[in-house]
Design a protein around this motif. Structure first.
Motif, PDB file in Angstrom:
ATOM      1  N   ASP A  35       0.695  -1.258  -0.109  1.00  0.00           N
ATOM      2  CA  ASP A  35       0.004   0.171  -0.029  1.00  0.00           C
ATOM      3  C   ASP A  35       0.914   1.133  -0.044  1.00  0.00           C
ATOM      4  O   ASP A  35       1.573   1.636   0.895  1.00  0.00           O
ATOM      5  CB  ASP A  35      -0.970  -0.220   1.279  1.00  0.00           C
ATOM      6  N   THR A  36       0.892   2.016  -1.129  1.00  0.00           N
ATOM      7  CA  THR A  36       1.622   3.225  -1.430  1.00  0.00           C
ATOM      8  C   THR A  36       1.020   4.473  -0.981  1.00  0.00           C
ATOM      9  O   THR A  36       1.413   5.611  -0.924  1.00  0.00           O
ATOM     10  CB  THR A  36       2.464   3.235  -2.730  1.00  0.00           C
ATOM     11  N   ARG A  37      -0.314   4.418  -0.524  1.00  0.00           N
ATOM     12  CA  ARG A  37      -0.935   5.551  -0.243  1.00  0.00           C
ATOM     13  C   ARG A  37      -0.356   6.189   1.132  1.00  0.00           C
ATOM     14  O   ARG A  37      -0.334   5.524   1.927  1.00  0.00           O
ATOM     15  CB  ARG A  37      -2.515   5.265  -0.282  1.00  0.00           C
ATOM     16  N   SER A  38      -0.346   7.591   1.175  1.00  0.00           N
ATOM     17  CA  SER A  38       0.156   8.474   2.369  1.00  0.00           C
ATOM     18  C   SER A  38      -1.158   9.041   2.880  1.00  0.00           C
ATOM     19  O   SER A  38      -1.092   9.408   4.038  1.00  0.00           O
ATOM     20  CB  SER A  38       1.036   9.409   1.838  1.00  0.00           C
ATOM     21  N   THR A  39      -2.220   9.452   1.991  1.00  0.00           N
ATOM     22  CA  THR A  39      -3.285  10.175   2.654  1.00  0.00           C
ATOM     23  C   THR A  39      -4.542   9.607   1.665  1.00  0.00           C
ATOM     24  O   THR A  39      -4.575   9.163   0.621  1.00  0.00           O
ATOM     25  CB  THR A  39      -3.287  11.762   2.625  1.00  0.00           C
ATOM     26  N   ILE A  40      -5.792   9.766   2.454  1.00  0.00           N
ATOM     27  CA  ILE A  40      -7.060   9.494   1.803  1.00  0.00           C
ATOM     28  C   ILE A  40      -8.076  10.804   2.151  1.00  0.00           C
ATOM     29  O   ILE A  40      -7.816  11.102   3.063  1.00  0.00           O
ATOM     30  CB  ILE A  40      -7.654   8.259   2.297  1.00  0.00           C
ATOM     31  N   ASP A  41      -8.508  11.061   1.101  1.00  0.00           N
ATOM     32  CA  ASP A  41      -9.339  12.483   1.219  1.00  0.00           C
ATOM     33  C   ASP A  41     -10.735  12.022   1.458  1.00  0.00           C
ATOM     34  O   ASP A  41     -11.327  10.961   1.205  1.00  0.00           O
ATOM     35  CB  ASP A  41      -9.434  13.286  -0.136  1.00  0.00           C
ATOM     36  N   LEU A  42     -11.416  12.790   2.293  1.00  0.00           N
ATOM     37  CA  LEU A  42     -12.792  12.606   2.805  1.00  0.00           C
ATOM     38  C   LEU A  42     -13.666  13.736   2.037  1.00  0.00           C
ATOM     39  O   LEU A  42     -13.076  14.950   1.990  1.00  0.00           O
ATOM     40  CB  LEU A  42     -12.958  12.900   4.320  1.00  0.00           C
ATOM     41  N   GLY A  44     -16.648  16.519   1.137  1.00  0.00           N
ATOM     42  CA  GLY A  44     -17.538  17.743   1.943  1.00  0.00           C
ATOM     43  C   GLY A  44     -16.460  18.562   2.690  1.00  0.00           C
ATOM     44  O   GLY A  44     -15.353  18.114   3.198  1.00  0.00           O
ATOM     45  N   ASP A  45     -17.276  19.637   3.295  1.00  0.00           N
ATOM     46  CA  ASP A  45     -16.660  20.430   4.000  1.00  0.00           C
ATOM     47  C   ASP A  45     -16.862  20.521   5.511  1.00  0.00           C
ATOM     48  O   ASP A  45     -16.608  21.362   6.374  1.00  0.00           O
ATOM     49  CB  ASP A  45     -16.780  21.774   3.422  1.00  0.00           C
ATOM     50  N   LEU A  46     -17.700  19.310   5.703  1.00  0.00           N
ATOM     51  CA  LEU A  46     -18.366  19.436   7.203  1.00  0.00           C
ATOM     52  C   LEU A  46     -17.990  17.929   7.909  1.00  0.00           C
ATOM     53  O   LEU A  46     -18.676  17.343   8.712  1.00  0.00           O
ATOM     54  CB  LEU A  46     -19.784  19.619   7.290  1.00  0.00           C
ATOM     55  N   ALA A  47     -17.013  16.951   6.936  1.00  0.00           N
ATOM     56  CA  ALA A  47     -16.914  15.542   7.410  1.00  0.00           C
ATOM     57  C   ALA A  47     -16.608  15.336   8.998  1.00  0.00           C
ATOM     58  O   ALA A  47     -16.950  14.661   9.672  1.00  0.00           O
ATOM     59  CB  ALA A  47     -15.898  15.170   6.401  1.00  0.00           C
ATOM     60  N   PHE A  48     -15.548  16.255   9.269  1.00  0.00           N
ATOM     61  CA  PHE A  48     -15.036  16.263  10.826  1.00  0.00           C
ATOM     62  C   PHE A  48     -15.006  14.782  11.052  1.00  0.00           C
ATOM     63  O   PHE A  48     -15.808  14.202  12.177  1.00  0.00           O
ATOM     64  CB  PHE A  48     -15.804  17.070  11.664  1.00  0.00           C
ATOM     65  N   PRO A  49     -13.964  14.066  10.770  1.00  0.00           N
ATOM     66  CA  PRO A  49     -14.261  12.575  11.061  1.00  0.00           C
ATOM     67  C   PRO A  49     -13.788  12.462  12.675  1.00  0.00           C
ATOM     68  O   PRO A  49     -13.040  12.910  13.078  1.00  0.00           O
ATOM     69  CB  PRO A  49     -12.929  12.025  10.321  1.00  0.00           C
ATOM     70  N   PHE A  71     -18.506   7.044   6.101  1.00  0.00           N
ATOM     71  CA  PHE A  71     -17.589   6.714   4.991  1.00  0.00           C
ATOM     72  C   PHE A  71     -17.042   5.262   4.950  1.00  0.00           C
ATOM     73  O   PHE A  71     -16.686   5.014   5.941  1.00  0.00           O
ATOM     74  CB  PHE A  71     -16.443   8.015   4.807  1.00  0.00           C
ATOM     75  N   ARG A  72     -16.804   5.209   3.660  1.00  0.00           N
ATOM     76  CA  ARG A  72     -16.009   4.134   3.445  1.00  0.00           C
ATOM     77  C   ARG A  72     -14.785   3.956   2.219  1.00  0.00           C
ATOM     78  O   ARG A  72     -15.099   4.803   1.542  1.00  0.00           O
ATOM     79  CB  ARG A  72     -16.707   2.747   2.914  1.00  0.00           C
ATOM     80  N   VAL A  73     -13.831   3.635   2.703  1.00  0.00           N
ATOM     81  CA  VAL A  73     -12.620   3.210   1.708  1.00  0.00           C
ATOM     82  C   VAL A  73     -12.284   2.139   1.462  1.00  0.00           C
ATOM     83  O   VAL A  73     -11.798   1.283   2.387  1.00  0.00           O
ATOM     84  CB  VAL A  73     -11.394   4.223   2.304  1.00  0.00           C
ATOM     85  N   LEU A 324      -9.085  21.826   4.173  1.00  0.00           N
ATOM     86  CA  LEU A 324      -9.967  20.864   3.372  1.00  0.00           C
ATOM     87  C   LEU A 324      -9.143  20.413   2.339  1.00  0.00           C
ATOM     88  O   LEU A 324      -8.171  21.180   1.695  1.00  0.00           O
ATOM     89  CB  LEU A 324     -11.171  21.552   2.569  1.00  0.00           C
ATOM     90  N   PRO A 325      -9.206  19.040   1.597  1.00  0.00           N
ATOM     91  CA  PRO A 325     -10.061  18.191   2.109  1.00  0.00           C
ATOM     92  C   PRO A 325      -9.635  17.484   3.622  1.00  0.00           C
ATOM     93  O   PRO A 325      -8.617  17.595   3.912  1.00  0.00           O
ATOM     94  CB  PRO A 325     -10.221  17.126   1.077  1.00  0.00           C
ATOM     95  N   PHE A 326     -10.854  17.117   4.393  1.00  0.00           N
ATOM     96  CA  PHE A 326     -10.559  16.350   5.478  1.00  0.00           C
ATOM     97  C   PHE A 326      -9.718  15.136   5.032  1.00  0.00           C
ATOM     98  O   PHE A 326      -9.984  14.608   3.883  1.00  0.00           O
ATOM     99  CB  PHE A 326     -11.656  15.902   6.237  1.00  0.00           C
TER     100      PHE A 326
END
Length: 336
Positions: A35-42, A44-49, A71-73, A324-326
């Motif tokens: 897995d080479t991903r370093s970040t994943i975007d969520l 919307g501007d109100l996600a606040f995970p 949310f699902r990834v 943004l993005p979260f």
């Protein structure tokens, strides 16, 4: 007979060549699977995970304090998608999430906090609830309301017997779901769990490899062990950390009495408890009010960066916009 001799006697020259070719491809295969991903975007501007969890195949599930829903990834994806819509099955703002693959459920804390963040979150139920959603379909299966007037379902743990436990941040209570999954009752209480005044009380909860429950308090930064025997709560013991903790949040088991710990003050820690003391090792610092951590396999952690102060603090909400993005952040694990 030595294994090497047995291999030499039975190996055919052509087969040996194929084995050599396959052996040469193994490092390449491993590199492709990494897995080479370093970040994943969520979105919307109100996600606040508020929390994150994962299943064995690497699928990530993320709650949303600002929007509600889940949310699902999927493995390999760099952007999260809405899986459970805000308001589904009566949910409001979603807090703690925990994948329970044995039961086939995603456990979710749902809270009505519209008085704090505004009425924009979908859903009609008041109070705090523990919800269970089918991990395959997202269909709501379990709905149990927190008893009492001061409630906030914050985090969830699964006991060795499969029992489901949750923390109440607004009262000094750990609750347990009944066997028929219809009601919640107080399993353990202690005045030291807080809260007091405007402080937030219990937050993270996890079962250690020793079978006991470990919890923390958010505002005061305290740690406790609750003895668990035959499904019943026993002695509550304070645990002294090797340094002060800044807004301790999620706890997740690594092994034995070693845990991942998120500090809302910006850190991911490895915490090892020995007796009544806890050694705190900072793994990553500088995060924007992180809220959750989950380990995928043996090589990677994912952290949810909540920025929750920008929605929970009225002054900041009026003057400061979230970055943004979260995002979810990857933390590669070193071999130990």
């Amino acid at each position: 007979m030595p294994e090497s001799s047995l291999v030499r006697r039975r190996s055919h020259p052509r087969r040996a060549r194929w084995i050599a070719v396959l052996a040469g491809l193994l490092p390449l295969t491993g590199a492709i699977a990494k897995d080479t991903r370093s970040t994943i975007d969520l979105p919307g501007d109100l996600a606040f995970p508020e929390a994150i969890t994962s299943t064995a195949d690497g699928t990530l599930y993320v709650s949303s304090l600002g929007n509600g829903g889940i949310f699902r990834v999927r493995p390999g994806e760099t952007k999260a998608t809405e899986w459970i819509a805000p308001g589904s099955y009566g949910t409001r703002s979603t807090f703690g999430v925990l994948a329970d693959e044995k039961a086939g459920l995603l456990w979710v804390c749902s809270n009505d906090i519209g008085a704090v963040i505004g009425p924009h979150v979908a859903g009609r139920e008041t109070g705090s609830w523990l919800k269970g959603f089918d991990l395959k379909t997202g269909t709501g299966k379990v709905s149990a309301k927190f008893p009492g007037e001061r409630t906030l379902c914050n985090d969830i743990a699964i006991g060795p017997d499969g029992g489901i436990y949750a923390t109440n941040t607004m009262a000094p209570e750990i609750l347990k779901l009944s066997a028929d999954r219809k009601t919640l009752a107080v399993w353990a209480t202690d005045p030291r769990f807080g809260p007091s005044g405007q402080d937030a009380g219990l937050d993270g909860i996890v079962f250690g490899g020793d079978g006991h429950v470990y919890v923390n308090t958010y505002s005061k930064g305290e740690l406790f062990r609750v003895e668990a025997k035959d499904g019943k709560a026993g002695t509550v013991t304070p645990i002294t950390p090797s340094r002060p903790l800044a807004l301790p949040d999620t706890l997740r088991l690594i092994d034995g009495t070693t845990f991942w710990l998120i500090e809302g003050g910006g850190r991911l820690d490895r915490m090892t408890i020995e007796g009544d003391s806890a050694k705190i090792e900072t793994i990553k610092d500088g995060l924007a009010l992180p809220t959750g951590v989950t380990q995928v396999g043996r090589t990677q952690l994912w952290i949810s960066e909540g920025q929750l102060d920008l929605i929970l603090d009225p002054a900041k909400r009026a003057s400061t916009k979230p970055a943004l993005p979260f995002k979810l952040h990857a933390v590669p694990l070193e071999k130990r």
